[in-house]
Design a protein around this motif. Structure first.
Motif, PDB file in Angstrom:
ATOM      1  N   ALA A 352      28.995   7.279  16.414  1.00  0.00           N
ATOM      2  CA  ALA A 352      29.690   6.746  15.233  1.00  0.00           C
ATOM      3  C   ALA A 352      30.233   7.871  14.353  1.00  0.00           C
ATOM      4  CB  ALA A 352      28.722   5.852  14.428  1.00  0.00           C
ATOM      5  N   GLY A 353      29.811   9.113  14.604  1.00  0.00           N
ATOM      6  CA  GLY A 353      30.282  10.235  13.787  1.00  0.00           C
ATOM      7  C   GLY A 353      29.672  10.240  12.390  1.00  0.00           C
ATOM      8  N   VAL A 354      28.446   9.690  12.272  1.00  0.00           N
ATOM      9  CA  VAL A 354      27.756   9.709  10.978  1.00  0.00           C
ATOM     10  C   VAL A 354      26.457  10.507  11.147  1.00  0.00           C
ATOM     11  CG1 VAL A 354      26.656   8.316   9.174  1.00  0.00           C
ATOM     12  CG2 VAL A 354      28.705   7.462  10.327  1.00  0.00           C
ATOM     13  N   ALA A 355      26.319  11.577  10.384  1.00  0.00           N
ATOM     14  CA  ALA A 355      25.114  12.408  10.474  1.00  0.00           C
ATOM     15  C   ALA A 355      24.101  11.925   9.440  1.00  0.00           C
ATOM     16  CB  ALA A 355      25.458  13.876  10.227  1.00  0.00           C
ATOM     17  N   CYS A 356      22.915  11.550   9.938  1.00  0.00           N
ATOM     18  CA  CYS A 356      21.822  11.169   9.041  1.00  0.00           C
ATOM     19  C   CYS A 356      20.542  11.695   9.674  1.00  0.00           C
ATOM     20  CB  CYS A 356      21.769   9.647   8.865  1.00  0.00           C
ATOM     21  SG  CYS A 356      21.356   8.777  10.386  1.00  0.00           S
ATOM     22  N   LEU A 357      19.411  11.473   9.030  1.00  0.00           N
ATOM     23  CA  LEU A 357      18.158  11.987   9.585  1.00  0.00           C
ATOM     24  C   LEU A 357      17.247  10.841  10.005  1.00  0.00           C
ATOM     25  CD1 LEU A 357      17.286  14.892   7.121  1.00  0.00           C
ATOM     26  CD2 LEU A 357      18.597  14.993   9.235  1.00  0.00           C
ATOM     27  N   SER A 358      16.482  11.101  11.053  1.00  0.00           N
ATOM     28  CA  SER A 358      15.463  10.151  11.484  1.00  0.00           C
ATOM     29  C   SER A 358      14.330  10.178  10.458  1.00  0.00           C
ATOM     30  CB  SER A 358      14.935  10.598  12.847  1.00  0.00           C
ATOM     31  OG  SER A 358      13.705   9.963  13.116  1.00  0.00           O
ATOM     32  N   GLU A 379      34.210   7.268  -1.121  1.00  0.00           N
ATOM     33  CA  GLU A 379      35.153   6.999  -0.035  1.00  0.00           C
ATOM     34  C   GLU A 379      34.498   7.310   1.330  1.00  0.00           C
ATOM     35  OE1 GLU A 379      38.595   9.444  -0.366  1.00  0.00           O
ATOM     36  OE2 GLU A 379      39.490   8.604   1.466  1.00  0.00           O
ATOM     37  N   ASN A 380      33.867   8.479   1.421  1.00  0.00           N
ATOM     38  CA  ASN A 380      33.203   8.830   2.684  1.00  0.00           C
ATOM     39  C   ASN A 380      32.024   7.904   2.972  1.00  0.00           C
ATOM     40  OD1 ASN A 380      34.910  10.865   3.425  1.00  0.00           O
ATOM     41  ND2 ASN A 380      33.680  12.503   2.533  1.00  0.00           N
ATOM     42  N   LEU A 381      31.304   7.521   1.922  1.00  0.00           N
ATOM     43  CA  LEU A 381      30.169   6.618   2.127  1.00  0.00           C
ATOM     44  C   LEU A 381      30.665   5.279   2.676  1.00  0.00           C
ATOM     45  CD1 LEU A 381      28.124   7.462  -1.091  1.00  0.00           C
ATOM     46  CD2 LEU A 381      27.375   7.865   1.248  1.00  0.00           C
ATOM     47  N   ASN A 382      31.786   4.795   2.132  1.00  0.00           N
ATOM     48  CA  ASN A 382      32.333   3.528   2.628  1.00  0.00           C
ATOM     49  C   ASN A 382      32.811   3.658   4.070  1.00  0.00           C
ATOM     50  OD1 ASN A 382      31.817   1.848   0.451  1.00  0.00           O
ATOM     51  ND2 ASN A 382      33.596   2.592  -0.669  1.00  0.00           N
ATOM     52  N   THR A 383      33.425   4.798   4.394  1.00  0.00           N
ATOM     53  CA  THR A 383      33.853   5.014   5.783  1.00  0.00           C
ATOM     54  C   THR A 383      32.638   5.033   6.706  1.00  0.00           C
ATOM     55  OG1 THR A 383      35.632   6.367   4.925  1.00  0.00           O
ATOM     56  CG2 THR A 383      35.243   6.536   7.288  1.00  0.00           C
ATOM     57  N   ALA A 384      31.558   5.693   6.245  1.00  0.00           N
ATOM     58  CA  ALA A 384      30.331   5.756   7.061  1.00  0.00           C
ATOM     59  C   ALA A 384      29.803   4.345   7.310  1.00  0.00           C
ATOM     60  CB  ALA A 384      29.283   6.614   6.364  1.00  0.00           C
ATOM     61  N   LEU A 385      29.813   3.518   6.269  1.00  0.00           N
ATOM     62  CA  LEU A 385      29.320   2.138   6.429  1.00  0.00           C
ATOM     63  C   LEU A 385      30.140   1.393   7.480  1.00  0.00           C
ATOM     64  CD1 LEU A 385      28.694   1.174   2.689  1.00  0.00           C
ATOM     65  CD2 LEU A 385      26.942   1.343   4.470  1.00  0.00           C
ATOM     66  N   THR A 386      31.462   1.561   7.419  1.00  0.00           N
ATOM     67  CA  THR A 386      32.331   0.886   8.398  1.00  0.00           C
ATOM     68  C   THR A 386      32.008   1.370   9.810  1.00  0.00           C
ATOM     69  OG1 THR A 386      34.030   0.857   6.714  1.00  0.00           O
ATOM     70  CG2 THR A 386      34.765   0.414   8.958  1.00  0.00           C
TER      71      THR A 386
END
Ligand SMILES: Cc1ncc(COP(=O)(O)O)c(C=O)c1O
Length: 397
Positions: A352-358, A379-386
């Motif tokens: 998905a191209g979203v970097a987060c941590l386990s 804006e980036n947070l909304n894109t990440a959600l999508t």
């Protein structure tokens, strides 16, 4: 040409017990994908995306021109120690003297030095799990026994005081508290802190109170165990400039502790970095004594993003998320996706191209969760959600 042998590297055995902070590893992996042309939204790293306020930058530049380019005292410049003592006295409502303050390069060295100075092999340290991974890493490194106090979602990730009481033993030397909390964004209320203080009672146990997010609180007021009568003497307060003033790269934090502990902690500074950079310390005085409006603005912006991101996550299949009360992290429960945390975090980055941590990057009790930092634009947070929602639509039943 003489032949040279490729000798085996023989690390000290204690190195096998040293942990790490996965955020930096995920950041490297995300950057490698970006180099290959992938677009990645960075929600993995825990640092404000704002610039350091201009008055602080100017004070740092002026300090360089004024010659603050030399070694300083190991425990910090006297004027900064005094400014911190005044700030802590005012915010924690207990009198603090400058000899009780040790300035170090970031908040992290206070964890490192406190554990190094206090914990012998076999001593027990109670620490929050999930929690900032450096606690467990350092306790293990020095041969201490890391005793996890699980922070559970059903208690809004606060400490279960009865469980804490049951974990205290004759070997307990240190209890680590962290509020507002990384990674869950949970906070300890005044009532929680008073109950924790009561559970610890009059025992000879020190408390490392990590309050690095104390100014990033969205509901209620920050309350420190240092403010509880009889606890100032047993508390090592950790705070700093990284999160409050968006100064992560300046490397400046501090500990406030009884003077007879401040002396050995300063000696660890002498033995490691000698001192915190002098010009950054001069800028630190400007940060504490100057206009605070940028701190309030940053906090309000994090709250706006938190609200939007939590609401968005709660609409995604398999995700459910409580509203954190402080810091800039959200910690959704992902058990209903049916995926283990680490695999889901890795896959969201790759697919998905979203970097987060386990959640497991913060200890075993983080299984079933992911940590997202909202230190990124709306804006980036909304894109990440999508992107996450699209991925979930394609991959979850
Ligand atoms: C709970 C906690 N304590 C301490 C630190 C260390 O802060 P610093 O960057 O000032 O060393 C962090 C940084 O992420 C943190 O989350």
């Amino acid at each position: 040409m003489p032949t040279t042998t490729q000798h085996e590297l023989r690390l000290a055995s204690r190195m096998s017990r040293l942990g790490t902070e996965t955020a930096f590893e995920v950041l490297n992996r995300a950057r490698a994908l970006e180099k290959k042309g992938r677009e990645i939204i960075h929600l993995e790293i825990g640092e404000p995306d704002f610039d350091t306020p201009a008055n602080i930058i100017e004070a740092g530049i002026d300090a360089l021109y004024m010659g603050w380019t030399h070694y300083g005292p190991a425990a910090g410049l006297p004027d900064l120690r005094q400014a911190i003592a005044d700030y802590v006295s005012r915010t924690r409502k207990v009198p603090v003297a400058s000899e009780e303050v040790v300035v170090v390069p970031g908040g992290k060295p206070i964890i490192f030095f406190t554990v190094l100075a206090l914990i012998d092999a076999g001593d027990e340290v109670i620490y929050p799990n999930p929690g900032f991974p450096i606690y467990e890493s350092m306790i293990n490194y020095v041969g201490g026994r890391a005793v996890a106090i699980p922070l559970r979602e059903e208690r809004d990730f606060s400490v279960d005081v009865r469980e804490l009481a049951s974990l205290i033993s004759d070997r307990t030397k240190l209890v680590i508290l962290n509020s507002p909390h990384n990674p869950t964004g949970g906070t300890l209320t005044k009532n929680d802190i008073l109950e924790i203080a009561e559970a610890i009672g009059d025992r000879n146990i020190l408390i490392l109170s990590d309050e690095i997010y104390s100014r990033l609180i969205f509901e209620g007021e920050h309350f420190s165990i240092m403010s509880v009568p009889g606890f100032k003497e047993r508390t090592i307060l950790l705070d700093g400039f990284s999160k409050t003033y968006a100064m992560t790269g300046w490397r400046m934090g501090y500990g406030v502790m009884r003077p007879d502990l401040a002396v050995p902690i300063a000696r660890l500074m002498t033995n490691s970095t000698s001192c915190t950079a002098s010009f950054t310390q001069v800028a630190g005085i400007a940060a504490l004594r100057g206009d605070q409006s940028s701190v309030n603005k940053m906090c309000a912006e994090f709250k706006r993003r938190r609200d939007a991101f939590v609401a968005g996550l709660n609409k995604i299949k398999g995700f459910s998320c409580r509203t954190p009360k402080g810091a800039f992290y959200v910690f959704p429960n992902i058990t209903k996706t049916g995926w283990p945390s680490k695999k889901l975090a890795d896959t969201l980055l790759d697919e998905a191209g979203v970097a987060c941590l386990s959640g497991t990057a913060f200890g075993e009790y983080g299984e079933g969760y992911l940590r997202f930092s909202v230190a990124n634009s709306l804006e980036n947070l909304n894109t990440a959600l999508t992107k996450i929602e699209d991925w979930a639509g394609r991959n979850l039943r």
